[in-house]
Design a protein around this motif. Structure first.
Motif, PDB file in Angstrom:
ATOM      1  N   ASP A   1       0.833  -1.198   0.000  1.00  0.00           N
ATOM      2  CA  ASP A   1       0.000   0.000   0.000  1.00  0.00           C
ATOM      3  C   ASP A   1       0.869   1.249   0.000  1.00  0.00           C
ATOM      4  O   ASP A   1       2.105   1.167   0.008  1.00  0.00           O
ATOM      5  CB  ASP A   1      -1.005  -0.019   1.157  1.00  0.00           C
ATOM      6  N   ALA A   2       0.267   2.413  -0.013  1.00  0.00           N
ATOM      7  CA  ALA A   2       0.997   3.672  -0.174  1.00  0.00           C
ATOM      8  C   ALA A   2       2.007   3.909   0.935  1.00  0.00           C
ATOM      9  O   ALA A   2       2.998   4.613   0.743  1.00  0.00           O
ATOM     10  CB  ALA A   2       0.014   4.835  -0.238  1.00  0.00           C
ATOM     11  N   ALA A   3       1.790   3.306   2.105  1.00  0.00           N
ATOM     12  CA  ALA A   3       2.705   3.450   3.231  1.00  0.00           C
ATOM     13  C   ALA A   3       3.720   2.322   3.299  1.00  0.00           C
ATOM     14  O   ALA A   3       4.504   2.250   4.249  1.00  0.00           O
ATOM     15  CB  ALA A   3       1.918   3.523   4.533  1.00  0.00           C
ATOM     16  N   GLY A   4       3.716   1.430   2.298  1.00  0.00           N
ATOM     17  CA  GLY A   4       4.670   0.333   2.270  1.00  0.00           C
ATOM     18  C   GLY A   4       4.265  -0.868   3.090  1.00  0.00           C
ATOM     19  O   GLY A   4       5.076  -1.734   3.377  1.00  0.00           O
ATOM     20  N   ARG A   5       2.988  -0.907   3.463  1.00  0.00           N
ATOM     21  CA  ARG A   5       2.512  -2.051   4.247  1.00  0.00           C
ATOM     22  C   ARG A   5       2.031  -3.165   3.333  1.00  0.00           C
ATOM     23  O   ARG A   5       1.468  -2.909   2.278  1.00  0.00           O
ATOM     24  CB  ARG A   5       1.384  -1.612   5.184  1.00  0.00           C
ATOM     25  N   ALA A   6       2.220  -4.368   3.774  1.00  0.00           N
ATOM     26  CA  ALA A   6       1.775  -5.521   3.004  1.00  0.00           C
ATOM     27  C   ALA A   6       0.264  -5.651   3.065  1.00  0.00           C
ATOM     28  O   ALA A   6      -0.386  -5.242   4.038  1.00  0.00           O
ATOM     29  CB  ALA A   6       2.415  -6.783   3.546  1.00  0.00           C
ATOM     30  N   PHE A   7      -0.282  -6.197   2.001  1.00  0.00           N
ATOM     31  CA  PHE A   7      -1.697  -6.545   2.023  1.00  0.00           C
ATOM     32  C   PHE A   7      -1.865  -7.846   2.798  1.00  0.00           C
ATOM     33  O   PHE A   7      -0.967  -8.690   2.840  1.00  0.00           O
ATOM     34  CB  PHE A   7      -2.225  -6.679   0.601  1.00  0.00           C
ATOM     35  N   PRO A   8      -3.020  -8.048   3.413  1.00  0.00           N
ATOM     36  CA  PRO A   8      -3.231  -9.272   4.193  1.00  0.00           C
ATOM     37  C   PRO A   8      -3.090 -10.534   3.339  1.00  0.00           C
ATOM     38  O   PRO A   8      -3.349 -10.520   2.140  1.00  0.00           O
ATOM     39  CB  PRO A   8      -4.669  -9.115   4.710  1.00  0.00           C
ATOM     40  N   HIS A   9      -2.716 -11.620   3.979  1.00  0.00           N
ATOM     41  CA  HIS A   9      -2.578 -12.902   3.286  1.00  0.00           C
ATOM     42  C   HIS A   9      -3.857 -13.311   2.564  1.00  0.00           C
ATOM     43  O   HIS A   9      -3.819 -13.893   1.487  1.00  0.00           O
ATOM     44  CB  HIS A   9      -2.215 -14.010   4.284  1.00  0.00           C
ATOM     45  N   ASP A  10      -4.964 -13.019   3.180  1.00  0.00           N
ATOM     46  CA  ASP A  10      -6.224 -13.473   2.625  1.00  0.00           C
ATOM     47  C   ASP A  10      -6.941 -12.397   1.814  1.00  0.00           C
ATOM     48  O   ASP A  10      -8.138 -12.516   1.543  1.00  0.00           O
ATOM     49  CB  ASP A  10      -7.142 -13.964   3.745  1.00  0.00           C
ATOM     50  N   ALA A  11      -6.204 -11.328   1.409  1.00  0.00           N
ATOM     51  CA  ALA A  11      -6.831 -10.264   0.618  1.00  0.00           C
ATOM     52  C   ALA A  11      -7.309 -10.820  -0.712  1.00  0.00           C
ATOM     53  O   ALA A  11      -6.595 -11.600  -1.358  1.00  0.00           O
ATOM     54  CB  ALA A  11      -5.836  -9.134   0.392  1.00  0.00           C
ATOM     55  N   PRO A  12      -8.506 -10.442  -1.159  1.00  0.00           N
ATOM     56  CA  PRO A  12      -8.981 -10.880  -2.478  1.00  0.00           C
ATOM     57  C   PRO A  12      -8.027 -10.421  -3.572  1.00  0.00           C
ATOM     58  O   PRO A  12      -7.452  -9.324  -3.497  1.00  0.00           O
ATOM     59  CB  PRO A  12     -10.344 -10.179  -2.596  1.00  0.00           C
ATOM     60  N   LEU A  13      -7.886 -11.268  -4.585  1.00  0.00           N
ATOM     61  CA  LEU A  13      -6.976 -10.975  -5.684  1.00  0.00           C
ATOM     62  C   LEU A  13      -7.755 -10.748  -6.965  1.00  0.00           C
ATOM     63  O   LEU A  13      -8.888 -11.203  -7.115  1.00  0.00           O
ATOM     64  CB  LEU A  13      -5.986 -12.119  -5.880  1.00  0.00           C
ATOM     65  N   ALA A  14      -7.116 -10.037  -7.912  1.00  0.00           N
ATOM     66  CA  ALA A  14      -7.722  -9.779  -9.216  1.00  0.00           C
ATOM     67  C   ALA A  14      -6.677  -9.980 -10.297  1.00  0.00           C
ATOM     68  O   ALA A  14      -5.488  -9.737 -10.089  1.00  0.00           O
ATOM     69  CB  ALA A  14      -8.282  -8.353  -9.273  1.00  0.00           C
ATOM     70  N   ASP A  15      -7.126 -10.443 -11.498  1.00  0.00           N
ATOM     71  CA  ASP A  15      -6.219 -10.542 -12.638  1.00  0.00           C
ATOM     72  C   ASP A  15      -5.657  -9.166 -12.952  1.00  0.00           C
ATOM     73  O   ASP A  15      -6.405  -8.170 -12.960  1.00  0.00           O
ATOM     74  CB  ASP A  15      -6.957 -11.080 -13.865  1.00  0.00           C
ATOM     75  N   ALA A  16      -4.359  -9.087 -13.205  1.00  0.00           N
ATOM     76  CA  ALA A  16      -3.733  -7.781 -13.365  1.00  0.00           C
ATOM     77  C   ALA A  16      -2.530  -7.838 -14.295  1.00  0.00           C
ATOM     78  O   ALA A  16      -1.999  -8.913 -14.598  1.00  0.00           O
ATOM     79  CB  ALA A  16      -3.303  -7.224 -12.000  1.00  0.00           C
ATOM     80  N   ALA A  17      -2.106  -6.665 -14.753  1.00  0.00           N
ATOM     81  CA  ALA A  17      -0.926  -6.497 -15.602  1.00  0.00           C
ATOM     82  C   ALA A  17      -0.187  -5.246 -15.157  1.00  0.00           C
ATOM     83  O   ALA A  17      -0.762  -4.362 -14.515  1.00  0.00           O
ATOM     84  CB  ALA A  17      -1.312  -6.394 -17.071  1.00  0.00           C
ATOM     85  N   ILE A  18       1.099  -5.178 -15.502  1.00  0.00           N
ATOM     86  CA  ILE A  18       1.930  -4.013 -15.189  1.00  0.00           C
ATOM     87  C   ILE A  18       2.359  -3.359 -16.488  1.00  0.00           C
ATOM     88  O   ILE A  18       2.995  -3.997 -17.339  1.00  0.00           O
ATOM     89  CB  ILE A  18       3.197  -4.404 -14.397  1.00  0.00           C
ATOM     90  N   GLY A  19       2.007  -2.086 -16.676  1.00  0.00           N
ATOM     91  CA  GLY A  19       2.420  -1.325 -17.851  1.00  0.00           C
ATOM     92  C   GLY A  19       3.375  -0.218 -17.466  1.00  0.00           C
ATOM     93  O   GLY A  19       3.250   0.396 -16.405  1.00  0.00           O
ATOM     94  N   GLY A  20       4.356   0.041 -18.346  1.00  0.00           N
ATOM     95  CA  GLY A  20       5.344   1.075 -18.064  1.00  0.00           C
ATOM     96  C   GLY A  20       4.941   2.434 -18.592  1.00  0.00           C
ATOM     97  O   GLY A  20       3.839   2.618 -19.141  1.00  0.00           O
ATOM     98  N   PRO A  21       5.834   3.430 -18.498  1.00  0.00           N
ATOM     99  CA  PRO A  21       5.515   4.816 -18.835  1.00  0.00           C
ATOM    100  C   PRO A  21       5.816   5.206 -20.277  1.00  0.00           C
ATOM    101  O   PRO A  21       5.581   6.367 -20.642  1.00  0.00           O
ATOM    102  CB  PRO A  21       6.417   5.601 -17.886  1.00  0.00           C
ATOM    103  N   LEU A  22       6.339   4.271 -21.090  1.00  0.00           N
ATOM    104  CA  LEU A  22       6.732   4.653 -22.447  1.00  0.00           C
ATOM    105  C   LEU A  22       5.540   4.632 -23.394  1.00  0.00           C
ATOM    106  O   LEU A  22       4.568   3.899 -23.196  1.00  0.00           O
ATOM    107  CB  LEU A  22       7.838   3.737 -22.965  1.00  0.00           C
ATOM    108  N   CYS A  23       5.672   5.432 -24.460  1.00  0.00           N
ATOM    109  CA  CYS A  23       4.533   5.680 -25.333  1.00  0.00           C
ATOM    110  C   CYS A  23       4.462   4.680 -26.484  1.00  0.00           C
ATOM    111  O   CYS A  23       4.590   5.029 -27.652  1.00  0.00           O
ATOM    112  CB  CYS A  23       4.611   7.118 -25.857  1.00  0.00           C
ATOM    113  N   PHE A  24       4.268   3.398 -26.140  1.00  0.00           N
ATOM    114  CA  PHE A  24       3.977   2.368 -27.139  1.00  0.00           C
ATOM    115  C   PHE A  24       3.329   1.194 -26.414  1.00  0.00           C
ATOM    116  O   PHE A  24       3.578   0.949 -25.230  1.00  0.00           O
ATOM    117  CB  PHE A  24       5.222   1.951 -27.925  1.00  0.00           C
ATOM    118  N   GLN A  25       2.494   0.482 -27.116  1.00  0.00           N
ATOM    119  CA  GLN A  25       1.688  -0.561 -26.490  1.00  0.00           C
ATOM    120  C   GLN A  25       2.519  -1.711 -25.942  1.00  0.00           C
ATOM    121  O   GLN A  25       2.109  -2.405 -25.006  1.00  0.00           O
ATOM    122  CB  GLN A  25       0.660  -1.092 -27.494  1.00  0.00           C
ATOM    123  N   GLY A  26       3.703  -1.934 -26.529  1.00  0.00           N
ATOM    124  CA  GLY A  26       4.521  -3.050 -26.071  1.00  0.00           C
ATOM    125  C   GLY A  26       5.161  -2.862 -24.720  1.00  0.00           C
ATOM    126  O   GLY A  26       5.821  -3.773 -24.210  1.00  0.00           O
TER     127      GLY A  26
END
Length: 520
Positions: free
Chosen positions: A406-431
């Motif tokens: 989280d924003a304060a650097g704390r871990a999320f709980p072990h049992d926190a619900p999860l969601a499908d996700a992706a990480i995108g960077g700051p450059l200006c192209f889809q790749g």
């Protein structure tokens, strides 16, 4: 899918400030906020051109070893992030200036030094270790490695000059491996006393001309790189021991092998054999087979030439899927069985490890700028991408583990619900997508923190100018041993963590200069 649940300077100068915390005073300490969440219960996962005689040197003022540090677990990541967030001097994630994106590269220096010491301890006294500059050229870390007895392996003349002139590494401890040396570069290496590995028979002829013109033998070791042709590993782009390799003399070819042996016999200043099988995705069996082939060639060359050194390169595998450290001891044991000459004093032995020394102790961290809900996933847009992580963005061969806080650097709980996700960077192209098969906490929000783990090698050293982003700052963490009179508060038996600046954030003026702004 990867489930990400809780664990948990003045750049114009070429020398390094000897009073920098990494290079000197161990008495500096960090202020500890007793109310900081760090102290809540943690979850376990936790540098005369004539070189000196080759061999590791023990510096007069070498610092004592740090506490034995384990892997950078998720719990440790959270601890280090909270220390960075708690810092009120550098404002790493909250400066907010026009050219100050909330992103940085970090190193756990305790874990890094533990890796270096493990490497030295595993191989013994006949081995000299040269850390690969291309994997992590940070000057302060190279200087510290030199203090610990390491040389530096360099793939360009600029890397070699960086090691000697900026990092204080003795020329004889610099291994110069460029496969594309100009006459000027080759003459520099031979005259200065670098350990110079020649790539091919034509380069050997060129070196012979330079040595004749010098009128004396080279000041340092000179070797020839051989290709033992033991095959490719799992990453083709990093496999360099095939018949199609651009590196070395193919000693699997009888004519080339005989020609090279004849050249060794005619050149008493040629005293080393070099091999490097691959830089990633290689099995230990392939590495050992390549080294054994090089040792067999060196043994044959010794019949007519006093070959005294075998450079076995690097390439020790790194497990990017777990906290397991690279197995230096296991590799050394296999080599001892297959090539006892490397351990009994017959040869001085040089290694060129890079990723296996650097990767596991480093990580990239950024605040999430945007979190986009898409039909099949949540897309987190962060401040590092194909600029710092070329291999992750452009290939499928270099996956890494990810973590979210989280924003304060704390871990999320072990049992926190999860969601499908992706990480995108700051450059200006889809790749510019670094990962698209993740499970991130469903509660993740813009402003929270995303971490790419095991990023201590081949990240900043591969930095791309596409979109002209400023290169991020680099910081290290190290434990400051407490003293009886230490006024810094301690919780339980914990020693305070010092935040060490290793490289400042690049300035906009630096980027403009790169593009020629000050050329006229």
């Amino acid at each position: 899918m990867s489930a990400l649940v809780d664990p948990g300077v003045d750049e114009t100068k070429s020398t390094i400030d000897p009073h920098h915390p990494l290079a000197g005073d161990d008495d500096a300490s960090a202020t500890v906020d007793l109310q900081h969440p760090f102290y809540a219960e943690q979850t376990e996962e936790a540098k005369d051109t004539k070189p000196p005689e080759a061999g590791p040197a023990t510096p007069k003022d070498a610092k004592p070893p740090p506490p034995e540090a384990g892997p950078v677990t998720l719990a440790r990541l959270g601890e280090l992030l909270r220390r960075a967030l708690d810092d009120d001097e550098y404002h790493i994630f909250g400066g907010g200036g026009l050219h100050e994106p909330p992103v940085a590269l970090f190193y756990d220096l305790d874990a890094w030094e533990t890796q270096l010491r493990a490497c030295v301890g595993a191989f013994g006294p006949t081995f000299e270790h040269a850390i690969a500059c291309k994997s992590n050229p940070l000057a302060l870390m190279l200087r510290r490695a030199a203090e610990l007895g390491f040389g530096v392996e360099c793939a360009s003349a600029t890397e070699a000059a960086h090691a000697v002139e900026a990092c204080g590494v003795a020329p004889g401890r610099v291994v110069f491996d460029s496969p594309c040396k100009t006459r000027v570069e080759l003459a520099y290496a031979l005259e200065t006393g670098l350990h110079c590995n020649l790539d091919n028979l034509d380069e050997l002829d060129r070196a012979t001309e330079i040595v004749a013109r010098m009128g004396r033998p080279p000041a340092g070791r000179v070797g020839v790189r051989v290709n033992p042709r033991v095959g490719a590993g799992t990453i083709a782009a990093l496999s360099v021991s095939t018949s199609a390799s651009k590196f070395g003399v193919d000693i699997g070819d009888a004519a080339q092998r005989a020609d090279l042996l004849a050249k060794f016999a005619a050149r008493p200043w040629l005293t080393s054999v070099h091999v490097h099988v691959g830089s990633g995705g290689m099995g230990l069996g392939q590495l050992v087979a390549g080294v054994a082939a090089a040792v067999a060639f060196a043994n044959d060359a010794r019949e007519t030439n006093a070959v005294a050194c075998v450079d076995i390169g690097g390439g020790l595998p790194v497990d990017y899927g777990s906290d397991a450290a690279p197995d230096f001891a296991g590799y050394a044991a296999l080599l001892r069985d297959a090539t006892p000459e490397l351990f009994d004093g017959t040869y001085a032995v040089v290694t060129e490890f890079g990723a296996s020394l650097n990767a596991k102790s480093g990580f990239l961290a950024s605040r999430i700028e945007w979190l986009k809900d898409q039909p099949t996933r949540r897309l987190a847009i962060v401040h590092f991408g194909a600029d710092l992580c070329l291999r992750q963005a452009y290939t499928a061969d270099h996956g890494r583990r990810w973590a979210a806080f989280d924003a304060a650097g704390r871990a999320f709980p072990h049992d926190a619900p999860l969601a499908d996700a992706a990480i995108g960077g700051p450059l200006c192209f889809q790749g510019d997508i670094l990962a698209d098969d993740l499970k991130l906490p469903a509660a993740l929000r813009a402003g929270d923190l995303v971490v790419m783990r095991d990023a201590g090698a081949n990240s900043l050293s591969l930095f791309s100018r596409h979109c002209s982003r400023v290169a991020p700052p680099v910081y290290g963490f190290r434990t400051v041993a407490r003293r009886d009179d230490d006024a810094v508060p301690h919780i339980d038996d914990r020693d305070p963590l010092e935040l060490v600046p290793l490289k400042p954030r690049e300035r906009r003026e630096d980027v403009s200069a790169f593009w020629g702004a000050h050329a006229w």
